[in-house]
Design an enzyme around this catalytic site. Sequence first.
Site, PDB file in Angstrom:
ATOM      1  N   ASP A  12     -14.147  18.966  35.879  1.00 60.72           N
ATOM      2  CA  ASP A  12     -13.056  18.281  35.201  1.00 60.72           C
ATOM      3  C   ASP A  12     -13.183  18.548  33.703  1.00 60.72           C
ATOM      4  OD1 ASP A  12     -11.224  16.382  34.276  1.00 60.72           O
ATOM      5  OD2 ASP A  12     -11.707  15.002  35.916  1.00 60.72           O
ATOM      6  N   ASP A 106      -6.415  20.618  34.941  1.00 61.21           N
ATOM      7  CA  ASP A 106      -7.712  20.428  34.286  1.00 61.21           C
ATOM      8  C   ASP A 106      -8.848  20.098  35.249  1.00 61.21           C
ATOM      9  OD1 ASP A 106      -6.875  17.921  35.005  1.00 61.21           O
ATOM     10  OD2 ASP A 106      -7.395  16.978  33.105  1.00 61.21           O
ATOM     11  N   GLU A 107      -8.663  20.315  36.550  1.00 62.02           N
ATOM     12  CA  GLU A 107      -9.771  20.052  37.455  1.00 62.02           C
ATOM     13  C   GLU A 107      -9.754  20.974  38.667  1.00 62.02           C
ATOM     14  OE1 GLU A 107      -9.256  16.332  40.032  1.00 62.02           O
ATOM     15  OE2 GLU A 107      -8.262  15.807  38.170  1.00 62.02           O
TER      16      GLU A 107
END
Length: 359
Positions: A12, A106-107
Amino acid sequence: MNALRRVIAHLDIDAFYASVELQRHPEARGRPLVVAGTGPRSVVTTASYEARRYGIDSAMPAARARALCPDAIFIAPDFAAYRAKSREVWDIVRASFETVGQAGIDEAYLDVSSLDRPLPALRELVVAVRERTALQISVGVGPSRLVAKTASSAFKPAAFVAMGREQAAAHFAGHAVRLLQGVGPKTAERLAAVGVETVGDLQSANPTLLARRFGERQALALHTRAHFHDDSPVETSRVAKSRSSELTFPADVSDQARLEQTLVELALELGDGLRTRQRRARTIAVKVRLDDWTTVTRARTLPYFTDESATIAATALELLRAYAPPRPVRLLGVRVASFDDESKGAPAGSEGSQLALHL
DNA sequence: TCTGGGGTCCTAGGACCC
DNA sequence: TCTGGGGTCCTAGGACCC
């Protein structure tokens, strides 16, 4: 080595949008920074950790964030920049790891079961990403996506945590149920009504009572989650099932012509997107949110596939007119689904139907 | 100071077919 | 002489996630 033993990592990027903006605005370093739209109804997209200390967090109305910290630096989101930066990060990850399942901008989840020493490899990756992109990644590692994700979320920023299932079940027992993936505000409220507040409460909750309250399936899912059982695979490629465009008006709109104009614009956007991606859809839906927050959807499935903006717009207009919003409209949206390359396949003769209907 | 935008999945009910 | 049962497709609403 046990072939059944799974090792999953969750990665993350810490405060992703805010971190990208800090790179572009170095003068803001050390100051609270909030990425939020500029409109009267915009919400916070991301807050830097400095801003979070003022109680500012994602999805909060921007106006409230301003009230909480008038001195924060507010920056409008630049999604094109974030997408570019995101690609840099995940390209680096994919260069070193085989099974990467992106789960948002974003992960991502990594299945590192086949590695002899996954933790050192992941450490190296975090360093490489930091050196090459100046972004910090939090890492959680466990026997499942659920454990990995919960660990990274609970210990970020700059987390690097590995834990087993039983360890997670014990460690998070005192946390609120809301910690668990899939338990949102509504479920947390319903659980609280039967005296279940923490993950530990849920672990030891009476299954019969839970089933009576939530139904057999959901009760089982909740119980399974509380004990951190999860065998869902890391999926490396997923095909989108729908696309949508929507717009919240700066102020509620009653003017029918303005609503229709907006609907057509949204339909045009979607048509462009379909043609760019070379996909066609059969289901067209509109979404209307009224000033009292009532949200209504109306859908129609056509007997043929289309990628034409005109067809999408005409169908959406019919649906909107049939509904005839009884109150001022806050939000208008258009969605397309039932794409032609789904495994279900096209109904026989769809090409002919399209020809006939478009003559 | 009210609550974005883009998605996924689940449930429930009706239509329709065999 | 009170209404079977299963499967599929579709719609609508809702919860949840990033």
